[in-house]
Scaffold this active site. Sequence first.
Site, PDB file in Angstrom:
ATOM      1  N   GLY A 223       0.829  -1.209   0.000  1.00 44.46           N
ATOM      2  CA  GLY A 223       0.000   0.000   0.000  1.00 44.46           C
ATOM      3  C   GLY A 223       0.859   1.252   0.000  1.00 44.46           C
ATOM      4  O   GLY A 223       2.086   1.183  -0.056  1.00 44.46           O
ATOM      5  N   LYS A 224       0.184   2.386   0.046  1.00 43.69           N
ATOM      6  CA  LYS A 224       0.913   3.661   0.035  1.00 43.69           C
ATOM      7  C   LYS A 224       1.662   3.867   1.347  1.00 43.69           C
ATOM      8  O   LYS A 224       2.741   4.425   1.371  1.00 43.69           O
ATOM      9  CB  LYS A 224      -0.075   4.818  -0.165  1.00 43.69           C
ATOM     10  CG  LYS A 224      -0.231   5.208  -1.627  1.00 43.69           C
ATOM     11  CD  LYS A 224      -0.692   6.649  -1.786  1.00 43.69           C
ATOM     12  CE  LYS A 224      -1.885   7.021  -0.991  1.00 43.69           C
ATOM     13  NZ  LYS A 224      -3.213   6.853  -1.350  1.00 43.69           N
ATOM     14  N   GLU A 225       1.039   3.442   2.447  1.00 43.65           N
ATOM     15  CA  GLU A 225       1.642   3.735   3.750  1.00 43.65           C
ATOM     16  C   GLU A 225       2.298   2.539   4.422  1.00 43.65           C
ATOM     17  O   GLU A 225       3.035   2.707   5.385  1.00 43.65           O
ATOM     18  CB  GLU A 225       0.584   4.355   4.664  1.00 43.65           C
ATOM     19  CG  GLU A 225       0.208   5.719   4.127  1.00 43.65           C
ATOM     20  CD  GLU A 225      -0.792   6.475   4.960  1.00 43.65           C
ATOM     21  OE1 GLU A 225      -1.287   5.912   5.955  1.00 43.65           O
ATOM     22  OE2 GLU A 225      -1.059   7.620   4.611  1.00 43.65           O
TER      23      GLU A 225
ATOM     24  N   LYS B  78       3.270  -6.055   9.396  1.00 49.93           N
ATOM     25  CA  LYS B  78       2.959  -4.778   8.737  1.00 49.93           C
ATOM     26  C   LYS B  78       4.157  -3.845   8.914  1.00 49.93           C
ATOM     27  O   LYS B  78       4.584  -3.595  10.037  1.00 49.93           O
ATOM     28  CB  LYS B  78       1.693  -4.167   9.368  1.00 49.93           C
ATOM     29  CG  LYS B  78       1.199  -2.890   8.694  1.00 49.93           C
ATOM     30  CD  LYS B  78      -0.228  -2.558   9.119  1.00 49.93           C
ATOM     31  CE  LYS B  78      -0.763  -1.324   8.434  1.00 49.93           C
ATOM     32  NZ  LYS B  78      -2.185  -1.073   8.725  1.00 49.93           N
TER      33      LYS B  78
ATOM     34  N   ASP C 143     -11.788   4.638   9.863  1.00 44.06           N
ATOM     35  CA  ASP C 143     -11.609   4.373   8.427  1.00 44.06           C
ATOM     36  C   ASP C 143     -12.283   3.040   8.102  1.00 44.06           C
ATOM     37  O   ASP C 143     -11.764   2.219   7.337  1.00 44.06           O
ATOM     38  CB  ASP C 143     -10.118   4.316   8.065  1.00 44.06           C
ATOM     39  CG  ASP C 143      -9.890   4.291   6.548  1.00 44.06           C
ATOM     40  OD1 ASP C 143     -10.803   4.705   5.793  1.00 44.06           O
ATOM     41  OD2 ASP C 143      -8.806   3.854   6.118  1.00 44.06           O
TER      42      ASP C 143
ATOM     43  N   ASN D 159     -11.482  -2.503   4.877  1.00 44.96           N
ATOM     44  CA  ASN D 159     -10.739  -2.687   6.126  1.00 44.96           C
ATOM     45  C   ASN D 159     -11.405  -3.708   7.040  1.00 44.96           C
ATOM     46  O   ASN D 159     -11.225  -3.681   8.260  1.00 44.96           O
ATOM     47  CB  ASN D 159     -10.531  -1.348   6.840  1.00 44.96           C
ATOM     48  CG  ASN D 159      -9.368  -0.574   6.224  1.00 44.96           C
ATOM     49  OD1 ASN D 159      -8.450  -1.167   5.655  1.00 44.96           O
ATOM     50  ND2 ASN D 159      -9.414   0.742   6.320  1.00 44.96           N
TER      51      ASN D 159
ATOM     52  N   ASP E 130      -6.622  -2.708  10.247  1.00 43.21           N
ATOM     53  CA  ASP E 130      -6.144  -1.373   9.882  1.00 43.21           C
ATOM     54  C   ASP E 130      -6.612  -0.307  10.878  1.00 43.21           C
ATOM     55  O   ASP E 130      -7.480   0.511  10.576  1.00 43.21           O
ATOM     56  CB  ASP E 130      -6.637  -1.033   8.461  1.00 43.21           C
ATOM     57  CG  ASP E 130      -5.811   0.054   7.821  1.00 43.21           C
ATOM     58  OD1 ASP E 130      -4.886   0.560   8.470  1.00 43.21           O
ATOM     59  OD2 ASP E 130      -6.098   0.411   6.660  1.00 43.21           O
TER      60      ASP E 130
HETATM   61  N1  ATP Z   1      -3.531  -9.704   9.861  1.00 44.21           N
HETATM   62  C1  ATP Z   1      -3.576  -9.871   8.545  1.00 44.21           C
HETATM   63  N2  ATP Z   1      -3.555 -11.112   7.996  1.00 44.21           N
HETATM   64  C2  ATP Z   1      -3.584 -11.287   6.649  1.00 44.21           C
HETATM   65  N3  ATP Z   1      -3.677 -10.266   5.766  1.00 44.21           N
HETATM   66  C3  ATP Z   1      -3.717  -9.014   6.247  1.00 44.21           C
HETATM   67  C4  ATP Z   1      -3.666  -8.736   7.651  1.00 44.21           C
HETATM   68  N4  ATP Z   1      -3.735  -7.405   7.829  1.00 44.21           N
HETATM   69  C5  ATP Z   1      -3.802  -6.872   6.596  1.00 44.21           C
HETATM   70  N5  ATP Z   1      -3.806  -7.812   5.632  1.00 44.21           N
HETATM   71  C6  ATP Z   1      -3.907  -7.601   4.171  1.00 44.21           C
HETATM   72  O1  ATP Z   1      -3.151  -6.460   3.840  1.00 44.21           O
HETATM   73  C7  ATP Z   1      -3.994  -5.438   3.291  1.00 44.21           C
HETATM   74  C8  ATP Z   1      -3.550  -4.060   3.786  1.00 44.21           C
HETATM   75  O2  ATP Z   1      -3.656  -3.988   5.195  1.00 44.21           O
HETATM   76  P1  ATP Z   1      -4.047  -2.627   5.934  1.00 44.21           P
HETATM   77  O3  ATP Z   1      -5.379  -2.172   5.454  1.00 44.21           O
HETATM   78  O4  ATP Z   1      -3.865  -2.831   7.392  1.00 44.21           O
HETATM   79  O5  ATP Z   1      -2.879  -1.662   5.446  1.00 44.21           O
HETATM   80  P2  ATP Z   1      -2.942  -0.226   4.722  1.00 44.21           P
HETATM   81  O6  ATP Z   1      -1.715   0.503   5.078  1.00 44.21           O
HETATM   82  O7  ATP Z   1      -4.259   0.429   4.982  1.00 44.21           O
HETATM   83  O8  ATP Z   1      -2.863  -0.611   3.243  1.00 44.21           O
HETATM   84  P3  ATP Z   1      -3.785  -0.004   2.097  1.00 44.21           P
HETATM   85  O9  ATP Z   1      -3.201   1.356   1.822  1.00 44.21           O
HETATM   86  O10 ATP Z   1      -3.620  -1.010   0.991  1.00 44.21           O
HETATM   87  O11 ATP Z   1      -5.198   0.024   2.674  1.00 44.21           O
HETATM   88  C9  ATP Z   1      -5.405  -5.816   3.702  1.00 44.21           C
HETATM   89  O12 ATP Z   1      -6.333  -5.361   2.762  1.00 44.21           O
HETATM   90  C10 ATP Z   1      -5.347  -7.324   3.779  1.00 44.21           C
HETATM   91  O13 ATP Z   1      -5.584  -7.895   2.508  1.00 44.21           O
HETATM   92 MG    MG Z   2      -6.394  -0.513   4.740  1.00 44.79          MG
END
Ligand code: ATP
Ligand code: MG
Length: 257
Positions: free
Chosen positions: A63-65, A81, A193, A198, A209
């Site tokens: 993702g971006k962040e 993460k 969010d 999410n 998230d």
């Molecule tokens: N605990 C977990 N187990 C498996 N997959 C996960 C888990 N947490 C997150 N993911 C996967 O990783 C993706 C991104 O996670 P998250 O939404 O926490 O990060 P983000 O920084 O918001 O990324 P984005 O900018 O893509 O939304 C989720 O959509 C999911 O598919």
């Molecule tokens: Mg997210």
Amino acid sequence: MPGDTEKIIRLLDIKLDRLKTKKKSVEDLETQEGVLDKFTLETLYYLAKKKLLTEIYGVISAGKESNIYWAKNNDVDYAVKIYRTSTANFKAIQNYIKGDPRFKKIRRGIRPLIYTWALKEFKNLQRALSAGVRVPKPIAVKNNVLIMEFIGSNGKPAPLLRNAVLESPEKTYKIICDFIKKLYKKTELIHADLSEFNIMYPGEPVIIDMSQSVLTSHPLALDYLKRDIIVVSKFFRDLGVSVIDENDILNDITGGV
Ligand SMILES: Nc1ncnc2c1ncn2[C@@H]1O[C@H](COP(=O)(O)OP(=O)(O)OP(=O)(O)O)[C@@H](O)[C@H]1O
Ligand SMILES: [Mg+2]
């Protein structure tokens, strides 16, 4: 990570050695991986030494962040993460942290801010869990790296609510409304969010998230709560569920405040 199944400790040993001696390889790594800069590699190495991680596999989500990796501690699957320290949206992040009594003193600079951001997600997940809300169980956090329960099986993440086939949309809607209420009433948290992007769905909803999630004392808490309810309602209304009026939910949760 180059190659899918490399052992993290060996990998990090090699990379850290190189980082100490050759500047160029740091740049190589940064461009290759985006988030795996020298500090992040050192943090992963620290976690491996602490026996919290044994292997790191491929990226689940870039993702971006943040990037999410599938990892293991021996036989146990984890999601790792890793928050980017480079392209972070400094101002937005500050606005979600400012005034939170849990994070009073933050050192200046982007790195300490991102470390706080990761710690905030860790603490929010802990709080949610204590309120009986289904979230990935947080395992450890260090600097910009958060280790949590892996939602899915055999390295395959469960689908997001958006892509899931729901056994009963009505039931799922009710569970999510209950999660919003429990978060607010039992732990004074607002996701801030919440959406079908999410929430994961390994057969039941799991909220993810939460770094931006705020306490009810945040100046925009009620606006965020309202937005969360509206977004969730729209998703289920579009699926044909006869959803409860958003204001009624809001009043029920806040007691009409
Ligand atoms: N605990 C977990 N187990 C498996 N997959 C996960 C888990 N947490 C997150 N993911 C996967 O990783 C993706 C991104 O996670 P998250 O939404 O926490 O990060 P983000 O920084 O918001 O990324 P984005 O900018 O893509 O939304 C989720 O959509 C999911 O598919
Ligand atoms: Mg997210």
